[in-house]
Structure formats: C-alpha cells, structure tokens
Scaffold this motif. Structure first.
Motif, short mmCIF file in Angstrom:
data_model
loop_
_atom_site.label_atom_id
_atom_site.label_comp_id
_atom_site.label_asym_id
_atom_site.label_seq_id
_atom_site.Cartn_x
_atom_site.Cartn_y
_atom_site.Cartn_z
N GLN A 64 0.79 -1.05 0.25
CA GLN A 64 0.06 0.32 0.03
C GLN A 64 0.74 1.16 -0.43
O GLN A 64 0.65 1.83 -0.79
CB GLN A 64 -1.02 0.26 1.35
N ILE A 65 1.95 0.60 0.64
CA ILE A 65 2.73 2.62 0.75
C ILE A 65 3.51 3.14 -0.09
O ILE A 65 3.60 3.52 -0.88
CB ILE A 65 4.10 2.03 1.75
N THR A 66 3.51 1.60 -1.15
CA THR A 66 4.37 1.04 -2.79
C THR A 66 3.55 2.23 -3.80
O THR A 66 3.60 2.61 -4.26
CB THR A 66 4.82 0.13 -3.31
N LYS A 67 2.23 1.75 -3.26
CA LYS A 67 1.22 1.97 -4.45
C LYS A 67 0.79 3.76 -4.42
O LYS A 67 1.06 4.60 -5.17
CB LYS A 67 0.16 1.50 -4.29
N ASP A 68 0.76 3.88 -3.22
CA ASP A 68 0.58 5.63 -2.43
C ASP A 68 2.22 6.29 -3.05
O ASP A 68 1.59 7.88 -3.93
CB ASP A 68 0.59 5.64 -1.61
N ALA A 69 3.01 5.52 -3.38
CA ALA A 69 4.00 6.56 -3.64
C ALA A 69 4.52 6.23 -4.86
O ALA A 69 4.66 7.34 -5.93
CB ALA A 69 5.26 5.74 -2.96
N ASN A 152 13.06 1.70 -3.92
CA ASN A 152 13.67 2.68 -3.16
C ASN A 152 14.48 3.02 -4.01
O ASN A 152 14.74 2.71 -5.53
CB ASN A 152 15.09 1.49 -2.17
N PRO A 153 14.52 3.98 -3.83
CA PRO A 153 14.26 5.06 -2.61
C PRO A 153 13.32 5.54 -2.96
O PRO A 153 12.59 6.37 -1.39
CB PRO A 153 15.86 5.96 -2.80
N LEU A 154 12.09 5.44 -3.28
CA LEU A 154 10.77 5.90 -3.24
C LEU A 154 10.09 5.52 -2.41
O LEU A 154 9.36 6.97 -2.06
CB LEU A 154 10.44 5.32 -4.63
N ILE A 155 10.40 4.72 -1.57
CA ILE A 155 9.27 3.78 -0.75
C ILE A 155 10.66 4.44 1.37
O ILE A 155 10.07 4.33 1.66
CB ILE A 155 8.65 3.38 -0.71
N ASP A 156 11.42 4.51 0.82
CA ASP A 156 12.41 4.12 1.93
C ASP A 156 11.98 4.66 3.30
O ASP A 156 12.07 4.53 3.83
CB ASP A 156 14.63 4.65 1.53
N GLN A 157 11.61 6.23 3.19
CA GLN A 157 11.17 6.94 4.07
C GLN A 157 10.12 6.41 4.97
O GLN A 157 10.38 5.90 6.38
CB GLN A 157 11.27 8.22 4.04
N ALA A 158 9.14 6.00 4.29
CA ALA A 158 7.72 5.59 4.36
C ALA A 158 7.98 4.25 5.64
O ALA A 158 7.51 3.90 6.78
CB ALA A 158 6.83 5.55 3.35
N VAL A 159 8.74 3.50 4.98
CA VAL A 159 9.56 2.45 5.63
C VAL A 159 10.12 2.92 6.78
O VAL A 159 9.69 1.98 7.72
CB VAL A 159 10.43 1.62 4.16
N TRP A 163 8.25 1.12 10.13
CA TRP A 163 8.31 0.27 11.18
C TRP A 163 9.48 0.59 12.70
O TRP A 163 10.33 -0.42 13.11
CB TRP A 163 8.47 -0.93 10.22
N ASN A 164 9.82 1.91 11.89
CA ASN A 164 10.61 2.84 13.08
C ASN A 164 12.28 1.89 12.89
O ASN A 164 12.34 1.41 13.92
CB ASN A 164 10.31 2.38 14.71
N LEU A 165 12.44 2.23 11.76
CA LEU A 165 13.95 1.26 11.13
C LEU A 165 14.50 2.39 12.22
O LEU A 165 14.85 3.43 11.39
CB LEU A 165 13.87 0.58 9.97
N PRO A 166 16.34 2.13 12.37
CA PRO A 166 17.28 2.36 12.18
C PRO A 166 17.65 3.67 11.02
O PRO A 166 17.32 2.81 10.09
CB PRO A 166 18.26 2.24 12.58
N SER A 167 17.65 4.61 10.93
CA SER A 167 17.93 5.98 10.01
C SER A 167 19.34 5.43 8.97
O SER A 167 19.23 5.48 8.42
CB SER A 167 18.51 7.74 10.49
N SER A 168 20.97 4.63 9.96
CA SER A 168 21.40 3.87 9.07
C SER A 168 21.32 2.56 7.96
O SER A 168 22.34 2.84 7.54
CB SER A 168 22.38 3.56 9.98
N TRP A 169 19.72 2.80 8.27
CA TRP A 169 19.74 1.29 7.47
C TRP A 169 19.18 1.59 6.17
O TRP A 169 18.05 2.59 6.26
CB TRP A 169 19.07 0.34 9.03
N LYS A 170 19.73 1.47 5.12
CA LYS A 170 19.81 1.73 3.68
C LYS A 170 18.70 0.34 2.88
O LYS A 170 19.16 -1.08 2.69
CB LYS A 170 20.61 1.87 2.45
N LEU A 171 17.67 0.95 2.61
CA LEU A 171 16.80 -0.47 1.83
C LEU A 171 17.42 -0.82 0.39
O LEU A 171 17.62 0.42 -0.35
CB LEU A 171 15.52 0.03 1.02
#
Length: 200
Positions: A64-69, A152-159, A163-171
């Motif tokens: 859904q996040i991907t579709k929205d983006a 990615n990177p289209l959905i990176d920030q929303a993901v 899921w409250n992931l560390p900012s250092s994790w690059k999708l």
C-alpha cells in the motif's frame, strides 16, 4: 532442504503470480532467513546486512505504501496497470523480505581501513546480493515463488517511519513471496562461450 545446491540454483526463478498461502510455518520462514544471515559472507566479516520480514497486514501495508508513492509520480492514465501489477504480483503474496545494508557499519569500516574506503560501499552491495540469492533460493526450496523488486529510494522514508527502523539502514531490495499460482516463463540463456573463459 532436500535439493542439492546445483539443483536449488537451477530451480530458483522469478515468480510474479503469487497466492497468500504458505506450505510451511512462519517460524520455518524465520529460520530460513536467520540461517542466511548467519552463514552468508560479508567483507571483513562486517555482517552489515539487515533483513525485515513482513507477514500478514504488515506485508499488505508495504505494498500500500508502494502504491501510494507511485500514485504521486505515475501518470493517471497509466496508474491502473501499475496498481494491477502490484496487487497481482506482489501484494497477493504471503509475505515480503526487505533487504537493508547498515551504513553505520560501512562507515565504520571506511574509517578503520581508509585505504579501502571507496570499496566498502561496493562490497556492501556484494554481500546484500549474496543474502538476496540465499533467501530467494531457500524460499523456493520450501515451496515459495518470489521476485526481487527495487522501489527504493521511492519508499525508503515511509518504510523507515512505518516500522521504526534505524536511519542508518539503507533499503536495497524488496522480495515478495508466496505459493506460486503460475509457472515462470521460459528462461533464455546466452551462449556460455561468450560468458566464460578457461585458460589451462
């Protein structure tokens, strides 16, 4: 894990038509991913790969996040086809595996070994690719079909926020999986003589 490695590599294919069924328990899926994380090589044994497994409503939320983006950037007249692909090939599956590389680990290696600094981001991508192949192959061996996607990177920030992931994790990639409902298409092979050289 009945197949040998050669057979497992041969049988691993890209499947787009997926059902939301599973032939194994969720714990077995977790065990597959844990096995790959433990035993896949990484540069300087850095173990920079991070994986997130999304099942149930979390899996659906990803797509859904991907579709929205995508709706924000795909022309309105083309969006129906885009939405159909996401719903029929990705969201329809049982789960999704997200592959990340922890940039804090990469940066730490660059600082510790400056003479190799330019190489560590490249080597990080190498280990991610090995993890992707390992998970993909073992999921297929367990009866799943899967594909590898790169939204990615289209959905990176929303993901990251969802899921409250560390900012250092690059999708790096997304892998939807489920029990396949169609066989994959025929695979074409370019001649090995153009791709493989042996000198004795």
């Amino acid at each position: 894990m009945a197949a040998n490695f050669k057979d497992a590599l041969k049988l691993r294919r890209t499947y787009y038509a997926l059902s939301n069924k599973s032939l194994i328990g969720d714990q077995e899926i977790e065990d597959i991913i844990s096995h790959v994380l433990l035993h896949t090589p990484s540069p300087f044994n850095s173990q920079s790969t991070r994986i997130v497994l999304l099942l149930g409503e979390n899996h659906k939320k990803l797509w859904q996040i991907t579709k929205d983006a995508l709706k924000k950037i795909v022309p309105a007249e083309s969006f129906a086809a885009t939405e159909s692909k996401i719903e029929g090939a990705f969201a329809s599956g049982y789960g999704s595996v997200l592959f990340f590389e922890d940039q804090s680990v990469v940066k730490g290696l660059q600082d510790a070994f400056p003479s190799y600094a330019d190489n560590f981001p490249v080597w990080s991508q190498h280990t991610s690719g090995m993890h992707q192949l390992g998970v993909w192959t073992l999921l297929e061996e367990a009866g799943f079909g899967a594909s590898l996607q790169h939204y990615n990177p289209l959905i990176d920030q929303a993901v990251q926020e969802e899921w409250n992931l560390p900012s250092s994790w690059k999708l790096i990639a997304e892998m939807p999986f489920g029990v396949p409902v169609q066989k994959p298409g025929e695979k074409e092979f370019k001649p090995l003589t153009d791709r493989f050289k042996v000198y004795k």
